[in-house]
Design a protein around this motif. Structure first.
Motif, PDB file in Angstrom:
ATOM      1  N   MET A  70       0.833  -1.194   0.000  1.00 21.80           N
ATOM      2  CA  MET A  70       0.000   0.000   0.000  1.00 21.80           C
ATOM      3  C   MET A  70       0.868   1.245   0.000  1.00 21.80           C
ATOM      4  O   MET A  70       1.837   1.336   0.748  1.00 21.80           O
ATOM      5  N   ILE A  71       0.517   2.205  -0.825  1.00 18.76           N
ATOM      6  CA  ILE A  71       1.185   3.504  -0.815  1.00 18.76           C
ATOM      7  C   ILE A  71       0.246   4.508  -0.177  1.00 18.76           C
ATOM      8  O   ILE A  71      -0.887   4.686  -0.620  1.00 18.76           O
ATOM      9  N   GLY A  72       0.707   5.147   0.892  1.00 16.72           N
ATOM     10  CA  GLY A  72      -0.105   6.130   1.589  1.00 16.72           C
ATOM     11  C   GLY A  72       0.085   6.037   3.090  1.00 16.72           C
ATOM     12  O   GLY A  72       0.186   4.938   3.636  1.00 16.72           O
TER      13      GLY A  72
ATOM     14  N   GLY B 201      -1.758   8.493   5.243  1.00 16.05           N
ATOM     15  CA  GLY B 201      -2.774   9.309   5.888  1.00 16.05           C
ATOM     16  C   GLY B 201      -3.697   8.466   6.746  1.00 16.05           C
ATOM     17  O   GLY B 201      -3.547   7.237   6.840  1.00 16.05           O
ATOM     18  N   GLY B 202      -4.681   9.119   7.377  1.00 10.21           N
ATOM     19  CA  GLY B 202      -5.590   8.410   8.254  1.00 10.21           C
ATOM     20  C   GLY B 202      -6.341   7.296   7.561  1.00 10.21           C
ATOM     21  O   GLY B 202      -6.567   6.223   8.125  1.00 10.21           O
ATOM     22  N   VAL B 203      -6.727   7.539   6.313  1.00  8.69           N
ATOM     23  CA  VAL B 203      -7.480   6.526   5.583  1.00  8.69           C
ATOM     24  C   VAL B 203      -6.628   5.296   5.299  1.00  8.69           C
ATOM     25  O   VAL B 203      -7.154   4.176   5.201  1.00  8.69           O
ATOM     26  N   ALA B 204      -5.328   5.465   5.198  1.00  4.34           N
ATOM     27  CA  ALA B 204      -4.434   4.328   4.963  1.00  4.34           C
ATOM     28  C   ALA B 204      -4.486   3.350   6.129  1.00  4.34           C
ATOM     29  O   ALA B 204      -4.508   2.128   5.932  1.00  4.34           O
TER      30      ALA B 204
ATOM     31  N   LYS C 233       0.392 -10.200   5.295  1.00  2.00           N
ATOM     32  CA  LYS C 233       1.503  -9.241   5.302  1.00  2.00           C
ATOM     33  C   LYS C 233       1.055  -7.937   4.650  1.00  2.00           C
ATOM     34  O   LYS C 233       0.393  -7.945   3.614  1.00  2.00           O
ATOM     35  N   ILE C 234       1.427  -6.819   5.276  1.00  6.56           N
ATOM     36  CA  ILE C 234       1.141  -5.494   4.726  1.00  6.56           C
ATOM     37  C   ILE C 234       2.405  -4.655   4.781  1.00  6.56           C
ATOM     38  O   ILE C 234       3.009  -4.516   5.846  1.00  6.56           O
ATOM     39  N   THR C 235       2.794  -4.121   3.656  1.00  2.51           N
ATOM     40  CA  THR C 235       3.931  -3.201   3.603  1.00  2.51           C
ATOM     41  C   THR C 235       3.425  -1.841   3.144  1.00  2.51           C
ATOM     42  O   THR C 235       2.808  -1.723   2.087  1.00  2.51           O
ATOM     43  N   ILE C 236       3.666  -0.820   3.963  1.00  2.00           N
ATOM     44  CA  ILE C 236       3.203   0.537   3.672  1.00  2.00           C
ATOM     45  C   ILE C 236       4.384   1.387   3.223  1.00  2.00           C
ATOM     46  O   ILE C 236       5.413   1.447   3.905  1.00  2.00           O
ATOM     47  N   LEU C 237       4.231   2.034   2.086  1.00  2.00           N
ATOM     48  CA  LEU C 237       5.243   2.965   1.597  1.00  2.00           C
ATOM     49  C   LEU C 237       4.663   4.368   1.609  1.00  2.00           C
ATOM     50  O   LEU C 237       3.524   4.583   1.200  1.00  2.00           O
ATOM     51  N   ASN C 238       5.453   5.325   2.082  1.00  2.00           N
ATOM     52  CA  ASN C 238       4.962   6.695   2.151  1.00  2.00           C
ATOM     53  C   ASN C 238       6.122   7.663   2.052  1.00  2.00           C
ATOM     54  O   ASN C 238       7.241   7.357   2.489  1.00  2.00           O
TER      55      ASN C 238
ATOM     56  N   SER D 217      -3.670  10.936  -2.355  1.00  2.00           N
ATOM     57  CA  SER D 217      -4.405  11.866  -3.216  1.00  2.00           C
ATOM     58  C   SER D 217      -3.743  12.042  -4.573  1.00  2.00           C
ATOM     59  O   SER D 217      -4.288  12.740  -5.441  1.00  2.00           O
ATOM     60  N   LEU D 218      -2.593  11.418  -4.774  1.00  2.00           N
ATOM     61  CA  LEU D 218      -1.912  11.539  -6.050  1.00  2.00           C
ATOM     62  C   LEU D 218      -2.797  11.016  -7.179  1.00  2.00           C
ATOM     63  O   LEU D 218      -3.363   9.931  -7.091  1.00  2.00           O
ATOM     64  N   GLY D 219      -2.907  11.803  -8.224  1.00  2.00           N
ATOM     65  CA  GLY D 219      -3.733  11.421  -9.355  1.00  2.00           C
ATOM     66  C   GLY D 219      -5.137  11.976  -9.311  1.00  2.00           C
ATOM     67  O   GLY D 219      -5.848  11.970 -10.316  1.00  2.00           O
ATOM     68  N   ARG D 220      -5.558  12.469  -8.122  1.00  2.10           N
ATOM     69  CA  ARG D 220      -6.896  13.054  -8.029  1.00  2.10           C
ATOM     70  C   ARG D 220      -6.957  14.355  -8.811  1.00  2.10           C
ATOM     71  O   ARG D 220      -5.963  15.067  -8.934  1.00  2.10           O
ATOM     72  N   LYS D 221      -8.124  14.663  -9.324  1.00  2.00           N
ATOM     73  CA  LYS D 221      -8.297  15.899 -10.074  1.00  2.00           C
ATOM     74  C   LYS D 221      -7.843  17.090  -9.239  1.00  2.00           C
ATOM     75  O   LYS D 221      -8.290  17.275  -8.099  1.00  2.00           O
TER      76      LYS D 221
END
Length: 299
Positions: free
Chosen positions: A134-136, A138-141, A155-160, A207-211
């Motif tokens: 997962m990339i992110g 923030g709270g939603v992550a 297994k979960i790997t978080i990149l931020n 939020s990357l990619g959001r309008k």
């Protein structure tokens, strides 16, 4: 259902509140679904200041509202007003939907993660024992990761980009789910490519990619994912971000953010109305988003 056809003694009012929701397209979607299913309910958008939040909950209980969707910046502050909520919502301070119960209590939960889980369910994806990237941070992550942990991923790997944020989520996750391998890394193309090699699921939770927001400069890590991996995009507008286009080009399984939004709405309707949307309602919601974004999509 046309409001003139409703029984005024039984109308179930619901609110859509936040810092700036009066022109929210989501209110139109909820109204459209209420009309489609003939539910005796109305949705009312209201901009509420932070210092008015307590007054809102008192007023909603007094006026016998059925529920409310909570938008930024009130997701965190709303937790304090709940009589009942779940551990994930309390831990990550995120309640985005509440139900006003007949006994005067308020139940509230965060449904962002439910949208992710139910979208996988709709596609028949088994999450148990899967490896997640997962990339992110923030709270939603944290909510996304926790919901997947409850479904038994191994297994979960978080990149931020800001490693400290990811480290806080990891520390919380390890306390909540000691049986799951949770770790984090600084976001870089090299790190992302390395983690992607063994990922069953990739979740884009920024939020990357959001309008109106910047896009990813380099998504070459998509090429490193196994051929049977699933890619989920949390951004719904535009429907096809750089991540989604890269997944399509690879021929990978993917779920766009619009699908996640539809599933979140379905879970909210179940929570507030105790009503099960069916495939017809999902199509109505999906078509609403397609018309809104000028997009054509077939699941």
């Amino acid at each position: 259902m046309n409001i003139l056809e409703m029984n005024p003694q039984e109308i179930r009012p619901c609110a859509f509140i936040g810092g700036n929701v009066k022109n929210s397209s989501a209110v139109r979607l909820y109204t459209k679904l209420v009309d489609f299913y003939g539910l005796n309910s109305v949705w009312i958008p209201r901009n509420i200041a932070e210092d008015e939040l307590g007054d809102f909950f008192k007023a909603a209980k007094l006026l016998k509202y059925s529920g409310a969707v909570i938008c930024p910046p009130h997701k965190g502050a709303s937790v304090a007003y709940m009589d009942e909520t779940d551990e994930i919502s309390k831990t990550f301070l995120s309640v985005n939907c509440v139900r006003f119960n007949e006994d005067g209590t308020i139940s509230g939960h965060g449904f962002d993660g439910k949208g992710v889980i139910y979208a996988f369910d709709q596609r028949g994806v088994e999450l148990k024992d899967k490896t997640v990237m997962m990339i992110g941070g923030g709270g939603v992550a944290g909510i996304f990761a926790s919901e997947m942990a409850q479904r038994g991923v191994k297994k979960i790997t978080i990149l931020n980009r800001t490693l400290e944020k990811a480290e806080k989520i990891v520390a919380t996750m390890k306390n909540m789910y000691p049986e799951i391998d949770v770790s984090c890394m600084a976001l870089s193309v090299e790190n992302a490519c390395e983690v992607a090699k063994t990922a069953d699921i990739f979740l884009q939770a920024t939020s990357l990619g959001r309008k109106g927001f910047p896009e990813y400069e380099d998504v070459s890590f998509i090429d490193a994912l196994p051929a049977n991996a699933w890619v989920m995009e949390a951004v719904s507008n535009p429907p096809e971000t750089k991540i989604v286009k890269a997944a399509k080009e690879r021929g990978l399984n993917y779920i766009i953010g619009m699908e996640m939004q539809v599933c979140q709405v379905e879970s909210i309707f179940k929570f507030i109305y105790d009503f099960d949307m069916d495939e017809r309602g999902r199509k109505v919601a999906a078509q609403f988003f397609c018309d809104l974004f000028g997009y054509k999509y077939e699941v």
